[in-house]
Write a protein that holds these residues in place. Structure first.
Motif, PDB file in Angstrom:
ATOM      1  N   UNK A 663       0.826  -1.208   0.000  1.00 24.48           N
ATOM      2  CA  UNK A 663       0.000   0.000   0.000  1.00 24.48           C
ATOM      3  C   UNK A 663       0.861   1.259   0.000  1.00 24.48           C
ATOM      4  N   UNK A 664       1.875   1.269   0.830  1.00 20.20           N
ATOM      5  CA  UNK A 664       2.760   2.434   0.871  1.00 20.20           C
ATOM      6  C   UNK A 664       3.474   2.634  -0.457  1.00 20.20           C
ATOM      7  N   UNK A 665       3.904   1.509  -1.028  1.00 20.48           N
ATOM      8  CA  UNK A 665       4.601   1.617  -2.308  1.00 20.48           C
ATOM      9  C   UNK A 665       3.707   2.287  -3.336  1.00 20.48           C
ATOM     10  N   UNK A 667       0.944   4.228  -2.720  1.00 19.36           N
ATOM     11  CA  UNK A 667       0.427   5.557  -2.386  1.00 19.36           C
ATOM     12  C   UNK A 667       1.540   6.585  -2.273  1.00 19.36           C
ATOM     13  N   UNK A 668       2.668   6.178  -1.737  1.00 14.88           N
ATOM     14  CA  UNK A 668       3.704   7.172  -1.453  1.00 14.88           C
ATOM     15  C   UNK A 668       4.849   7.092  -2.460  1.00 14.88           C
ATOM     16  N   UNK A 669       5.320   5.872  -2.689  1.00 12.94           N
ATOM     17  CA  UNK A 669       6.534   5.770  -3.486  1.00 12.94           C
ATOM     18  C   UNK A 669       6.288   6.083  -4.951  1.00 12.94           C
ATOM     19  N   UNK A 670       5.193   5.546  -5.491  1.00 12.29           N
ATOM     20  CA  UNK A 670       4.989   5.746  -6.920  1.00 12.29           C
ATOM     21  C   UNK A 670       4.849   7.208  -7.286  1.00 12.29           C
ATOM     22  N   UNK A 671       4.011   7.981  -6.558  1.00 13.43           N
ATOM     23  CA  UNK A 671       3.960   9.410  -6.910  1.00 13.43           C
ATOM     24  C   UNK A 671       5.310  10.098  -6.750  1.00 13.43           C
ATOM     25  N   UNK A 672       6.035   9.706  -5.707  1.00 15.41           N
ATOM     26  CA  UNK A 672       7.337  10.351  -5.509  1.00 15.41           C
ATOM     27  C   UNK A 672       8.271  10.047  -6.666  1.00 15.41           C
ATOM     28  N   UNK A 673       8.284   8.785  -7.094  1.00 15.02           N
ATOM     29  CA  UNK A 673       9.160   8.425  -8.208  1.00 15.02           C
ATOM     30  C   UNK A 673       8.708   9.125  -9.479  1.00 15.02           C
ATOM     31  N   UNK A 674       7.388   9.233  -9.642  1.00 15.48           N
ATOM     32  CA  UNK A 674       6.911   9.888 -10.856  1.00 15.48           C
ATOM     33  C   UNK A 674       7.309  11.360 -10.864  1.00 15.48           C
TER      34      UNK A 674
END
Lengths: 761, 102, 213
Positions: A663-665, A667-674
């Protein structure tokens, strides 16, 4: 049992000039090992490295024992040792010193850190014996001890935050110790980043508090401000204050307490506890966007604790942190660093006690975390992961304790947990070492025969954590749960909820049952039955060679002696917390910490109720133990497998840790990486394009300049030369060498002069 | 006796001019020297005429005397040079004495 | 007279005509009235001195023209003789008797002889005719036309502070006095120059002996 409200006044301070040695000695050890450790290891062998490191921590422990003795010698209300090193900065009425303070609370922490830290250093000698980067490990361990000591000994938010960040750094360095493995490096980064979220909340809380102390967010209408406070002027730097003395001189004083914005814990506590200053009522009345400021401050500070102490929802880094070496897990992620949040809440107890909402949130989050983590621990296979989730769960208990206002109980659970969790982790380390770096419990079993000392110490620790009265865990846990049940003033959104306390108790008792269950599960799976790891190869860290044999073996003496010492400690420290119900007087530990902690009111419960709840605690522990015994002893029972097949979907969800990481990956990681990709595109195309454009323009100008130079300028230069040559060629012909030509020239000139003369006159 | 001064001056001028022409156009070195004598004579006539008609004691005549003396000296040396050049290059054509040309 | 060419004939004819006209004119203007009225200046102011002046200047200028324009160097030398003699006689008219005699002695007797010697000594080669004869003559005439009018104009136009001359008087004594008093230094320097000239001329013109250096 009621706690009398202590009459707390401003704390008298005793100066002790040697306190700086306590953090400095581990720093020195870290510096020596860090700078020349590789050389020492090569020249003198690993002994030189570990002697320096262990000596540093042991010396620090010795100095702290001296401080402890001095502290004991003082009367209970005056137990405060201060060592001010220098003034960090002074701005207007704010003055921040780099200073260390030892009162009973921080003294406890210091003894735990240096004592258990020294034992774990000794353990590492045996455990890390095959590691080539031996010196780096001990350097980082010492560095961690230094940072943790700064955290607990700092007398202001500034020094504490320095230590707060420092332990985060040390944790990262140690988790990612085998950094060449990308998984381990990623685990380190995860720890650091998740901690960052917490630190952000912590900083916001500190800043909010600082602002509120300066008089911000007072309700305009009815409360007239005391004359000591002039809201806007306090926050502006008052001209002329550049030393601490000048800053102090600017502050108004009431009953000897200087009033105004401050970062020092002692001054803050003095301002709040002394009623006459009026700080308490002002803080209580301040609101920000309709929310009480104190509740906001408390919750934000607790966000920091959530990150550092692995509570819901910022706990995800702790299980991954098991990628580090086992001593690291024992020291940092069981005994000391993760307890920093508990320490912080206890230290600021007088602040939290002013806000029932903050307290309620702290206790509730603690309770939810306790039961959540316990449930995950049921099905894990990796022994260290089980212990990690157990740590998260026990931290939840500690927060229940400090949340409901039983600060001493929370801190006592911190101390007892340090002992038995360190024993458990080091025991698991011994097991891993003995099984040739195997961590999967399904491949263990029957180790009781091969590793008796490890087995007995592990069992003692299991008894402690489960909560049987023969070891210290029962006493702390029971006190916490009883206080949770009897607290009636907790709130979540402002209005007091009398049922919140008992609800938290319920969650706690269920979590305690679960704790006993999964801990004994791990014990039975590991030590009973027959050895299932016949293939003999470890899948563990992959460093150092296994011994090549298939059979497990007991660990070296440095390991087993430490285990024995810690197990003994787990039993002996129960003496600190014998309940008043049994002895008639306050427990030693409560008496020790009372002058430092804020008094909180609890409901009165009869003795019979107390006995009942103690019995319930024991019953919960017994239930868990028997359940684990039935299902996992000797690995004979088919029931676990059957239950798993029956409730396969539910089992899968719990086994995959409720998919929180995923879930964190998402919600948080994907937008950050994008976002990072967008910014990278922006940088590569737009910014670099601009730069390249400028470069291209410069090149264009250079080319134009070259053309101008080659054709125009050189042409001009050559033309000048050509003209000169042509002129020379033609003018040379005047030199005919003949006299008569010259004569003609002279005559012509003379004629011209005469004519000119005629014409002009 | 009543020849006006300008008449004499004209004679002197014409002598001078002819001498100039001789110097400028003659190719024979000796001819050039003859031209120089003419020029000097023209100047002498001017001197004496001015002394007679304008004044100055005998200064005009003394000057003319000196001119004659120097002209003689100069003619001697000049002709010596011509002879030396003739011995060197077997020619007294002034147009051929252009070693200093470019 | 090897070949009677037209040019020579024309030149002779023109020259003769000019002489005849000149003589006739002189006779008409000067000789006849003088024979009638005596030596004194007639009413036109044209007496014997004027006649003498014009005659002598004609001779002088004719000689000078010969020096300038005649091809043969020997004929130029003769023309130089005529010019020098004429100039000397003009000095007599100007009451500069000593200068006139000195002119005769030094110029005619010394310089001219020297020039003639030089001509003789260097005439081994044939006179190189002017390669670009037209330019030579043309250039000379051009220069004459350029220079002469300017000078003549100056001579005629300038308001000279001329006074009527005094009587003719011998000047030798005055010159001698002057040379030894006022112009003593130039006098001595001139003698030095002559000495230097003497030595120098000999030194320059002497044939170089091969053995000397």
């Amino acid at each position: 049992m009621e706690h009398a409200a202590h009459a707390l006044g401003p704390v008298p301070v005793t100066s002790a000039g040697y306190l700086w040695l306590i953090p400095f000695l581990p720093l020195l050890g870290a510096a020596v090992n860090g700078l020349v450790g590789w050389k020492l290891q090569r020249v003198l062998g690993k002994r030189a490295v570990h002697w320096i490191a262990v000596a540093a921590v042991a010396a620090s422990f010795a100095v702290s024992v001296c401080a402890f003795v001095q502290l004991l010698g003082l009367p209970p209300e005056a137990r405060h040792l201060q060592d001010t090193l220098w003034n960090l900065f002074t701005a207007g009425r704010l003055s921040v010193d780099f200073a260390f303070a030892l009162d009973p609370l921080s003294m406890t922490m210091v003894l735990v850190i240096t004592g258990i830290g020294a034992l774990i250093h000794v353990f590492s000698i045996g455990y890390m014996a095959d590691e080539p980067a031996y010196w780096r490990f001990f350097c980082y361990l010492n560095l961690f001890v230094f940072a943790m000591l700064l955290l607990v000994m700092g007398d202001s938010f500034a020094v504490m935050f320095f230590g707060w960040e420092g332990v985060g750094l040390a944790s990262y360095l140690l988790i990612a110790f085998w950094y060449q493995d990308p998984e381990k490096a990623a685990a380190g980064m995860k720890a650091f980043v998740v901690n960052r979220f917490g630190d952000f909340g912590f900083l916001l809380g500190v800043l909010l508090l600082f602002w509120a102390l300066g008089g911000a967010w007072q309700p305009r209408a009815d409360r007239p401000l005391r004359p000591e406070y002039r809201p806007a002027a306090e926050l502006n730097a008052v001209a002329g204050a550049s030393t601490r003395a000048e800053a102090l001189a600017l502050a108004p004083r009431v009953e000897g307490v200087a009033i105004g914005p401050t970062l020092s814990f002692r001054e803050l506590r003095d301002q709040i506890t002394v009623e006459a200053t009026g700080v308490r009522e002002r803080l209580a009345g301040a609101t920000l966007w309709g929310l009480p400021v104190l509740a906001l401050v408390g919750i934000l500070l607790f966000v920091g604790a959530m990150g550092k102490s692995a509570q819901l929802p910022l706990y995800v880094w702790l299980p991954d942190a098991m990628a580090g070496p086992t001593p690291v897990s024992a020291l940092i992620h069981a005994a000391t660093m993760v307890t920093a949040g508990v320490y912080m809440v206890a230290r600021l107890g007088f602040l939290f006690a002013l806000s029932p909402s903050a307290m309620g949130w702290v206790a509730s989050v603690g309770a939810l975390t306790a039961i959540f983590a316990a449930s995950i621990g049921f099905f894990q296979h990796d022994i260290k992961k089980v212990l990690a989730y157990s740590t998260v769960s026990q931290l939840g208990f500690m927060f229940i304790g400090v949340g409901v206002g039983a600060y001493w109980a929370g801190v006592y659970h911190l101390v007892t947990h340090a002992f038995f969790k360190a024993t458990l982790f080091l025991g698991s380390g011994s097991v891993i070492l003995g099984c040739h770096h195997e961590q999967d419990m399904r491949k263990m079993g029957g180790l009781a025969r091969h590793m008796p000392i490890t087995r007995w110490t592990y069992l003692v620790a299991c008894v402690a954590i489960a909560g049987f009265p023969v070891a210290n865990g029962f006493y702390s846990k029971d006190e916490i749960l009883w206080k949770a049940f009897t607290s009636r003033h907790l709130a979540l959104f402002g209005a007091p909820l009398p049922w919140l306390g008992p609800a938290i108790y319920l969650l706690g008792i269920v979590a305690a049952t679960g704790t006993a269950f999964y801990m004994y599960r791990s014990y039975y799976m590991t030590f009973t039955g027959t050895y299932r790891g016949a293939d003999g190869h470890g899948h563990g860290q992959g460093h150092g060679a296994g011994h090549g044999h298939g059979t497990p073996h007991e660990s070296p003496r440095t390991v087993t002696w430490v285990l024995a010492a810690l197990a003994a400690g787990s039993v002996l420290t129960l003496l600190l917390g014998l309940p008043a119900l049994w002895t008639g007087s306050e427990p030693l530990f409560e008496r020790w910490l009372a002058p430092v902690l804020a008094p909180v009111a609890f409901a009165h419960g009869s003795h019979a109720q107390e006995w009942l709840f103690q019995g319930l605690g024991v019953a919960a522990a017994t239930a868990g133990w028997l359940g684990a015994r039935a299902l996992y002893r000797d690995a004979r029972s088919p029931v676990p497998a059957q239950l798993r097949d029956r409730f396969h979907r539910a089992w899968k969800v719990v086994y995959h840790k409720y998919y929180v990481d995923e879930l964190y990956a998402w919600v948080v990681l994907r937008p950050a990486v994008r976002l990072a990709k967008v910014l990278a595109w922006f940088d590569a195309h737009l910014l670099d394009g601009l730069v390249n454009l400028v470069g291209g323009i410069a090149r264009l100008f250079a080319a134009i300049s070259d053309v101008i130079d080659r054709y125009a300028v050189d042409w001009a230069v050559n033309a000048v030369a050509g003209v000169t040559a042509a002129a020379g060629r033609s003018l040379r012909r005047v030199q005919t060498g003949r006299i008569q030509t010259y004569l003609y020239g002279a005559l012509g000139g003379a004629l011209a002069v005469v004519l000119l003369n005629f014409l002009l006159s | 006796m009543s020849i006006p001064l300008p008449h004499f001056l004209v004679v002197g001028a014409l002598l001078f001019a002819l001498g100039l022409v001789t110097v400028a156009t003659r190719r024979n070195a000796v001819g050039v020297l003859m031209g120089v004598e003419l020029i000097l004579n023209g100047a002498n006539v001017n001197f004496v005429a001015f002394e007679r008609y304008v004044g100055g004691g005998v200064s005009g005549q003394v000057f003319a005397l000196f001119v004659i003396v120097l002209a003689a000296a100069e003619a001697a040396v000049g002709l010596a040079i011509v002879l030396a050049v003739f011995q060197l290059s077997r020619s007294i054509d002034v147009r051929q004495a252009d070693l200093l040309r470019e | 007279m090897n070949a009677l060419n037209v040019r020579t004939l024309a030149a002779w004819a023109a020259g003769s005509a000019l002489v005849v006209v000149f003589l006739a004119g002189m006779y008409a203007l000067a000789v006849a009235p003088a024979a009638r009225d005596g030596l004194a200046a007639g009413p036109g102011g044209f007496g014997l001195p004027e006649l003498l002046f014009y005659l002598l200047s004609a001779v002088t200028l004719a000689g000078a023209a010969a020096v300038a324009f005649v091809r043969n160097i020997l004929h130029s030398a003769v023309g130089l003789l005529a010019a020098l003699l004429g100039a000397g006689s003009l000095y007599v008219l100007l009451s500069a008797d000593f200068v006139a005699v000195t002119q005769l002695l030094v110029y005619v007797g010394g310089v001219l002889v020297l020039v003639l010697f030089a001509v003789m000594l260097t005439s081994r080669i044939t006179e190189v005719t002017v390669s670009n004869r037209s330019f030579g003559l043309f250039g000379g005439l051009l220069l004459l036309v350029a220079a002469a009018p300017v000078l003549v104009t100056v001579a005629l136009v300038t308001p000279w502070p001329a006074a009527p001359p005094g009587p003719l008087a011998p000047s030798t004594a005055a010159i001698g006095d002057g040379l030894l008093t006022r112009w003593l230094l130039p006098f001595e320097v001139a003698s030095l120059i002559l000495l230097a000239t003497l030595v120098g001329a000999v030194a320059i013109a002497r044939k170089e002996l091969k053995s000397d250096d």
